[in-house]
Design a protein around this motif. Structure first.
Motif, short mmCIF file in Angstrom:
data_model
loop_
_atom_site.label_atom_id
_atom_site.label_comp_id
_atom_site.label_asym_id
_atom_site.label_seq_id
_atom_site.Cartn_x
_atom_site.Cartn_y
_atom_site.Cartn_z
N ASP A 1 43.26 54.17 -66.52
CA ASP A 1 43.25 52.63 -66.47
C ASP A 1 41.75 52.22 -66.28
N ASP A 2 41.27 51.52 -67.13
CA ASP A 2 39.90 51.09 -67.00
C ASP A 2 39.81 49.79 -66.11
N ARG A 3 41.04 49.33 -65.80
CA ARG A 3 41.09 48.25 -65.16
C ARG A 3 40.66 48.41 -63.60
N ASN A 4 40.09 47.19 -62.92
CA ASN A 4 39.70 47.39 -61.54
C ASN A 4 41.09 46.81 -60.82
N PRO A 5 41.74 47.67 -60.03
CA PRO A 5 42.80 47.50 -59.16
C PRO A 5 42.56 46.01 -58.24
N GLY A 6 41.10 45.92 -57.85
CA GLY A 6 40.69 44.95 -57.08
C GLY A 6 40.56 43.55 -57.50
N CYS A 7 40.90 43.34 -58.98
CA CYS A 7 40.61 42.19 -59.63
C CYS A 7 42.12 41.36 -59.95
N ASP A 8 41.99 40.18 -59.83
CA ASP A 8 43.32 39.44 -60.19
C ASP A 8 43.54 39.67 -61.89
N PRO A 9 44.69 39.16 -62.16
CA PRO A 9 45.09 39.48 -63.53
C PRO A 9 44.34 38.44 -64.36
N THR B 1 41.97 31.36 -82.01
CA THR B 1 42.16 33.00 -81.81
C THR B 1 41.99 33.36 -80.67
N VAL B 2 42.44 34.55 -79.98
CA VAL B 2 42.34 34.83 -78.79
C VAL B 2 41.55 36.08 -78.90
N LYS B 3 40.49 35.83 -77.86
CA LYS B 3 39.66 37.20 -77.63
C LYS B 3 40.07 37.87 -76.21
N LYS B 4 40.37 39.07 -76.60
CA LYS B 4 41.05 39.91 -75.49
C LYS B 4 39.59 40.51 -74.52
N PRO B 5 40.02 40.33 -73.28
CA PRO B 5 39.13 40.78 -72.31
C PRO B 5 38.53 42.37 -72.47
N VAL B 6 37.14 42.39 -72.18
CA VAL B 6 36.96 43.80 -72.15
C VAL B 6 37.55 44.76 -71.09
N ASN B 7 37.79 44.08 -69.78
CA ASN B 7 38.36 44.79 -69.01
C ASN B 7 39.47 43.93 -68.09
N HIS B 8 40.19 44.19 -67.10
CA HIS B 8 41.00 43.74 -66.26
C HIS B 8 40.23 42.51 -65.59
N CYS B 9 39.11 42.64 -65.22
CA CYS B 9 38.58 41.65 -64.53
C CYS B 9 38.04 40.45 -65.15
N ASN B 10 38.07 40.41 -66.81
CA ASN B 10 37.49 39.33 -67.27
C ASN B 10 38.57 38.46 -67.91
N PRO B 11 38.45 37.24 -68.07
CA PRO B 11 39.41 36.46 -68.51
C PRO B 11 39.59 36.53 -70.04
#
Length: 155
Positions: free
Chosen positions: A28-36, A121-131
Motif C-alpha cells: 500500500d503506497d499510502r502513508n498511514p500517518g495521513c488523513d483520508p 471531472t475528478v482527478k484522483k490523488p497520487v497517493n493517500h496524502c493528497n486531496p
C-alpha cells in the motif's frame, strides 16, 4: 502429545497471517500517518463584467444564504449540498464534492437568477496524502481555471 502439533499449527498459521498483513501494508503506497483524502473545493462567484465578488465584496449583491448547490437528480431543489463560507485573506465558499463519481454536474441556484450548471471531472490523488481535485471544470459550459487555488465563476 496432541497438544504440541496443535501449538505448531497455531504458530505457523499466526506467522502466515502476520506476513500476509505485513505484505499488504508494504504494498500500500499510502502513508498511514495521513488523513483520508479530502474532496473540498473552494470557489467565488464574481460579476462577469466588473469582476466584483457577488457575495463577499464590500457591497455584495447577494446574501450568503442566497446560494445553494444541488445534485442534478434533485429536480425539486429540496436537498442542497452543504456550502461553507470561508473567510480570511480571500473569502470564498467551500464545497465538498462527490469524488466517487469520475464525472458529475451540479446545479447552482443563486437567488432568483437562472440556474447555473457546474460540470467537472475528478482527478484522483497520487497517493493517500493528497486531496482529490476537480479538473476540467465548466461553469455554464465555459472553462474555468483555478486562480490561487480558487475556482472563480463569472455570472
Amino acid at each position: 502429545m496432541m497438544k504440541r502439533p496443535a501449538a505448531y499449527f497455531l504458530m505457523i498459521a499466526g506467522v502466515i497471517f502476520l506476513s500476509a498483513c505485513l505484505k499488504e501494508t508494504m504494498d500500500d503506497d499510502r502513508n498511514p500517518g495521513c488523513d483520508p483524502p479530502s474532496s473540498n473545493t473552494f470557489f467565488q462567484v464574481v460579476d462577469k463584467t466588473s469582476g466584483a465578488d457577488l457575495f463577499f465584496g464590500e457591497s455584495p449583491k447577494y446574501k450568503i444564504n442566497e446560494i445553494n448547490v444541488y445534485r442534478t437528480k434533485d429536480k425539486t431543489f429540496k436537498e442542497p449540498l452543504r456550502l461553507i463560507p470561508v473567510g480570511g485573506d480571500i473569502a470564498a465558499f467551500s464545497l465538498a464534492f462527490d469524488y466517487h463519481k469520475p464525472i458529475d454536474t451540479l446545479l447552482i441556484k443563486i437567488a432568483d437568477t437562472p440556474i447555473d450548471s457546474l460540470f467537472y471531472t475528478v482527478k484522483k490523488p497520487v497517493n493517500h496524502c493528497n486531496p482529490y481535485e476537480m479538473e476540467n471544470v465548466k461553469f455554464n459550459k465555459v472553462d474555468i481555471i483555478r486562480d490561487k487555488g480558487l475556482l472563480v465563476f463569472k455570472k
